[in-house]
Design a protein around this motif. Structure first.
Motif, PDB file in Angstrom:
ATOM      1  N   GLY A   9       0.838  -1.192   0.000  1.00 38.97           N
ATOM      2  CA  GLY A   9       0.000   0.000   0.000  1.00 38.97           C
ATOM      3  C   GLY A   9       0.868   1.235   0.000  1.00 38.97           C
ATOM      4  N   PRO A  10       0.278   2.407  -0.209  1.00 44.59           N
ATOM      5  CA  PRO A  10       1.057   3.646  -0.221  1.00 44.59           C
ATOM      6  C   PRO A  10       1.452   4.077   1.181  1.00 44.59           C
ATOM      7  N   THR A  11       2.272   5.102   1.275  1.00 44.00           N
ATOM      8  CA  THR A  11       2.649   5.666   2.565  1.00 44.00           C
ATOM      9  C   THR A  11       1.403   6.133   3.316  1.00 44.00           C
ATOM     10  N   GLY A  12       1.340   5.810   4.603  1.00 41.60           N
ATOM     11  CA  GLY A  12       0.216   6.243   5.414  1.00 41.60           C
ATOM     12  C   GLY A  12      -1.007   5.359   5.335  1.00 41.60           C
ATOM     13  N   GLN A  45      -3.772  -2.726   1.258  1.00 39.08           N
ATOM     14  CA  GLN A  45      -4.697  -2.046   2.153  1.00 39.08           C
ATOM     15  C   GLN A  45      -4.746  -0.547   1.912  1.00 39.08           C
ATOM     16  N   ARG A  46      -5.843   0.044   2.352  1.00 41.62           N
ATOM     17  CA  ARG A  46      -6.054   1.488   2.394  1.00 41.62           C
ATOM     18  C   ARG A  46      -6.757   1.810   3.706  1.00 41.62           C
ATOM     19  N   LEU A  47      -6.699   3.056   4.095  1.00 43.25           N
ATOM     20  CA  LEU A  47      -7.447   3.512   5.260  1.00 43.25           C
ATOM     21  C   LEU A  47      -8.490   4.524   4.814  1.00 43.25           C
ATOM     22  N   VAL A  48      -9.712   4.353   5.266  1.00 43.71           N
ATOM     23  CA  VAL A  48     -10.772   5.321   5.005  1.00 43.71           C
ATOM     24  C   VAL A  48     -11.332   5.802   6.338  1.00 43.71           C
ATOM     25  N   ARG A  49     -11.904   6.988   6.319  1.00 47.31           N
ATOM     26  CA  ARG A  49     -12.445   7.553   7.555  1.00 47.31           C
ATOM     27  C   ARG A  49     -13.779   6.894   7.923  1.00 47.31           C
ATOM     28  N   ARG A  50     -13.948   6.636   9.215  1.00 48.18           N
ATOM     29  CA  ARG A  50     -15.221   6.121   9.717  1.00 48.18           C
ATOM     30  C   ARG A  50     -16.206   7.271   9.875  1.00 48.18           C
ATOM     31  N   VAL A  51     -17.466   7.006   9.591  1.00 47.01           N
ATOM     32  CA  VAL A  51     -18.474   8.018   9.881  1.00 47.01           C
ATOM     33  C   VAL A  51     -18.609   8.141  11.396  1.00 47.01           C
ATOM     34  N   CYS A  52     -18.848   9.350  11.845  1.00 42.36           N
ATOM     35  CA  CYS A  52     -18.998   9.607  13.281  1.00 42.36           C
ATOM     36  C   CYS A  52     -20.300   8.967  13.766  1.00 42.36           C
TER      37      CYS A  52
END
Length: 557
Positions: free
Chosen positions: A317-320, A443-450
């Motif tokens: 995956g990319p950085t971060g 993998q990637r990371l996505v933001r969770r809805v509040c």
């Protein structure tokens, strides 16, 4: 402004948040040891700061405010001296209709209100904020403001010191230390992964990356650039006289008594040196695999790979994108007394009991390849290589996987099948890869809805189909919409969840790797073998209400 003599404790009992017995016990502590009642209640975990603030605001019919989102008038905050604001736990934030808006944690503090009216000449209009937000605002606006004023005054001295490389004069300057410390503290407390100092023609822009998205944090005057630049270089042990080429360094600071390591990278621009600070809080606990958001079939595939006595597992995956977090989650499953686990990392991002961890140090010639050779002479069962960056490290890593070691490592590729072609690009022969590789995880990371403000969204059929949902999935499909509230600072998102693509090697993939098949064909074969793609994993998490289609579009092509 007049308030009744009703005390905070009575208000909280009247609101139903405290029992009389709890209040009596807290008051006994206050009598014996001193301190503010609110602080005692929070420390004893009877109430949160937000509960106290909301209760006091409601009881007195006052406005509750979130200072992290409020528009603060920088000209007004200085109307109370720093020491007075700290002692009173109050900060002026605006002028409204001829009134001074004073943010307080304790609106029953009549003495502070009277003092503010006397000092400023304005009648006070109280708004209620949590104690920690008031303290943070005082540090953010008043401390930094005082430091910037002092920095402006000594601007010429700073420029002379920077040009003459007078380190003693630079290190000892208090204003710039306050400014940089405050920026870093806000970043750490706010959960930022990176801090960007970006010089422009007329100012220095400071941005934080929070949950993978950049947001503006501060604008520093151009006159502060020389001071901040040199302070960051001194902090990270970089050459303050070198301005023409990129530099890499490290810094270690303490925030709220917790150690924080920082990786620093500089780059020359038209308007001066830019800085990117990667925050590496190595004192925090790692997250186990079950907490990363991996779906059951993906976890089962990884568990099968880790059950093998030797071979290589790649996390890509990319950085971060959270590769290090996943690697440590895998190590936690393998971390048993009967196994010797050695790691080589740059830098060590987590500390885990039971592992022997080595940090790369290029200054003394300790590279990934050199450290890996030493590790393989130390009788390991499991080896973790932080990142494969060059042909030499790739060759040693794959060779280790062929000689009785279970090897975990990371690689920069867009998806799991691309790991095969990337290893070939690094000079690893396809017949070696096909024998050594157990599988790859992209993998990637996505933001969770509040969870506090998310609302169901209307599902447009065409949009859902274009995103990748099948027709039979549309019935009963619930997609959440990010709204925004105090808890998520108005973004609609809080925290992140991973998207995973787990490719387990099989005979068909091994055969195609030997034939140097293109990535597209490898991907099709992996899907036929049961691989869930990043997009499919993302759609499943959108359907589960964990994230949104907008986040999926941002993270996955």
């Amino acid at each position: 402004m007049e308030f009744s003599e009703e005390k905070m404790g009575t208000v909280l009992v009247g609101s139903g948040l405290l029992t009389p017995e709890q209040l009596d016990a807290a008051l006994l502590q206050q009598s014996a040891h001193g301190g503010k009642l609110g602080e005692i209640l929070v420390r004893e975990m009877l109430l949160s700061e937000e509960q106290i603030a909301h209760a006091l605001a409601e009881q007195k019919s006052l406005r509750h405010i979130n200072l992290t989102e409020a528009d603060v008038d920088l000209g007004v905050v200085r109307m109370l001296p720093l020491m007075v604001a700290r002692r009173a736990g109050a900060i002026p934030i605006a002028l409204e209709d001829g009134h001074l808006v004073l943010a307080m944690a304790d609106p029953l503090d009549i003495q502070t209100i009277d003092d503010a009216e006397m000092r400023t000449g304005y009648p006070v209009r109280v708004v209620v904020a949590s104690a920690s937000q008031v303290r943070h605002a005082i540090e953010k606006y008043l401390v930094a403001s005082d430091a910037l004023v002092e920095l402006e005054r000594t601007h010429e001295e700073w420029v002379d010191a920077a040009e003459s490389a007078d380190v003693d004069a630079l290190v000892g300057d208090v204003p710039v230390v306050k400014i940089v410390n405050q920026i870093l503290r806000e970043a750490v407390v706010g959960g930022a992964s990176d801090v960007h100092f970006e010089p422009t023609e007329h100012e220095v822009r400071v941005r934080y990356r929070v949950d993978g998205v950049l947001q503006e944090a501060a604008i520093l005057p151009k006159s502060a650039q020389a001071a901040v630049t040199v302070r960051l270089k001194v902090l990270s042990d970089l050459d303050i006289t070198e301005r023409r080429r990129p530099l890499d360094g490290r810094a270690s600071i303490t925030i709220d008594r917790e150690p924080v390591d920082i990786r620093v990278a500089t780059y020359p621009t038209l308007y001066g040196e830019g800085f990117v600070l990667r925050i590496l809080n190595s004192g925090v606990a790692f997250r186990p695999l079950d907490d990363l958001g991996m779906l059951p079939d993906s976890r089962e595939a990884i568990t099968r790979m880790l059950a093998r006595p030797y071979g290589a597992v790649l996390v890509t995956g990319p950085t971060g994108s959270g590769k290090s977090t996943t690697l440590y989650a895998l190590l936690s499953l393998l971390n048993q007394p009967e196994r010797k686990i050695l790691t080589i990392e740059d830098p060590i991002e987590y500390r885990m009991e039971g592992l022997s961890q080595i940090s790369v140090n290029q200054r003394i010639g300790l590279s990934f390849a050199v450290g890996l050779r030493a590790i393989l002479r130390s009788d390991p069962d499991v080896v973790m290589v932080g990142e494969v960056r060059d042909p030499e490290t790739a060759a040693i890593t794959v060779r280790a996987a062929l000689t009785g070691h279970l090897v975990l490592t990371s690689l920069h590729t867009n998806d799991a099948p691309s790991a095969l072609t990337r290893l070939a690009d690094l000079g690893v022969e396809p017949f070696v890869t096909s024998s050594a590789l157990l599988g790859a995880v992209a993998q990637r990371l996505v933001r969770r809805v509040c969870v506090k403000c998310a609302q169901p969204d209307k599902v447009d059929r065409a949009v859902a189909l274009a995103a990748g949902f099948a027709t039979n999935e549309l019935r009963g499909l619930k997609i959440m919409r990010a709204v925004g509230c105090d808890a998520c600072h108005g973004t609609g998102y809080r925290g992140r969840v991973g998207l995973y693509e787990v490719m387990e090697m099989n005979e068909e993939l091994a055969r195609m790797s030997l034939e140097n098949a293109p990535t597209e064909l490898l991907r099709a074969a992996a899907i036929d073998g049961g691989m869930r793609t990043l997009r499919r994993d993302g759609l499943d998490k959108v359907g589960a209400g964990l994230t949104t289609l907008d986040e999926l579009a941002r993270a996955v092509f």
